[in-house]
Design an enzyme around this catalytic site. Structure first.
Site, PDB file in Angstrom:
ATOM      1  N   LYS A 175      -7.724   7.422   3.000  1.00  0.00           N
ATOM      2  CA  LYS A 175      -6.842   7.021   2.504  1.00  0.00           C
ATOM      3  C   LYS A 175      -6.744   5.442   2.837  1.00  0.00           C
ATOM      4  CE  LYS A 175      -2.345   5.614   3.146  1.00  0.00           C
ATOM      5  NZ  LYS A 175      -1.901   6.049   4.491  1.00  0.00           N
ATOM      6  N   LYS A 243      -2.652  -4.294   8.482  1.00  0.00           N
ATOM      7  CA  LYS A 243      -3.424  -2.947   9.218  1.00  0.00           C
ATOM      8  C   LYS A 243      -4.393  -2.221   8.996  1.00  0.00           C
ATOM      9  CE  LYS A 243      -2.633   0.659   9.979  1.00  0.00           C
ATOM     10  NZ  LYS A 243      -2.226   2.075   9.972  1.00  0.00           N
TER      11      LYS A 243
END
Length: 297
Positions: A175, A243
């Protein structure tokens, strides 16, 4: 539907989580949802699900527990402690984390899950809000083969491309790579649009023809029109991509891997967030390109 998997607890009913939970309902699972804001729980109940008053309440009868929350501390906060998943889920239940968090945190929490008698699968998703709504997310999974096989029917209700990529934490690593590629693509698309507009080109026509060639991509398909319209309602917020870029740059540093373009993309995402645009869709990277070009409106 696997016989042993009927009851699903879904924790985190946000932009992505709520439509994912609704797709589980459509697939015939019994879904109990919990969210910090009651309104999202009410929406799930209206769609045919059940509402919970706490994490402990949500997971007590669950065969599969799904977490879909923003960051590593949020996941840790949900699963640890006397009111958390590990202390209240039944032994042998599966924990699927659809959140995007640090691979090392995932590995640590997965070990704690096993010690608590819970079977973990990290399963971050890609495809944004449209993919969540349509049930066509790409889901990259880390964990044991048997656990992956057991939860796959649940994942198939939410996604289209579902792959086990390695042991615990591997899904999060893939990811991170996904977010690296997406950020770079969005940034270059933004630059191309500002460049085209500077020359007065018919940008709709330009994106149409670019989309048919090697420059075509899902990013262009999903984000191009949003940029042209300056319509940045969040399908995936810039603050979350910020993030994620922190995750990939940190992990790359630990591995001794150099990401020259990724580092620049990470800084541009950070700059856009610092300008107060963190709540916008990540296609809002266009704003920093406009600003740097002296073309911000």
């Amino acid at each position: 539907m696997a016989n042993e998997v009927k009851n699903v607890a879904f924790i985190g009913l946000g932009i992505m989580g709520l439509p994912m939970a609704k797709n589980l309902l459509k697939a015939g699972f019994n879904v109990t949802g919990y969210n910090r804001s009651q309104g999202k729980i009410d929406e799930l109940v209206e769609a045919g699900g059940n509402g919970a008053t706490s994490v402990a309440d949500a997971v007590k009868d669950a065969d599969v527990i799904i977490t879909m929350v923003p960051d590593s501390p949020d996941v840790a906060g949900v699963v640890r402690g006397e009111d958390g998943v590990f202390a209240n889920a039944k032994k042998g239940a599966y924990w699927v984390d659809n959140s995007s968090i640090r691979p090392d945190v995932t590995a640590e929490l997965s070990k704690e899950a096993v010690e608590a008698g819970i079977r973990p699968v990290d399963a971050p998703v890609s495809g944004g809000e449209p993919g969540a709504i349509d049930g066509v997310l790409s889901i990259m999974c880390g964990g044991e083969q048997a656990d992956f096989d057991a939860v796959k029917p649940v994942l198939e209700a939410m996604g289209k491309t579902i792959v086990l990529v390695g042991p615990a934490g591997s899904g999060q690593t893939v990811k991170a790579a996904n977010q690296l590629i997406v950020a770079g693509n969005i940034q270059l698309l933004a630059e191309a649009i500002v460049f085209l507009e500077a020359y007065g080109v018919d940008t709709n026509a330009a994106l149409n023809v670019l989309g048919g060639g090697l420059a075509g991509s899902k990013v262009l398909d999903q984000k191009g029109q949003k940029m042209l319209d300056r319509s940045f309602e969040p399908g995936f917020r810039l603050e979350l991509h910020h993030k994620d870029m922190g995750i990939v740059t940190s992990a790359a540093r630990e591995a001794g891997v150099i990401l020259p373009l990724g580092a620049v993309a990470a800084q541009l995402v950070a700059a856009t967030v610092a300008e107060g645009h963190g709540g916008l869709d990540h296609s809002g990277l266009l704003k920093i390109v406009e600003q740097l070009s002296g073309r911000d409106k």
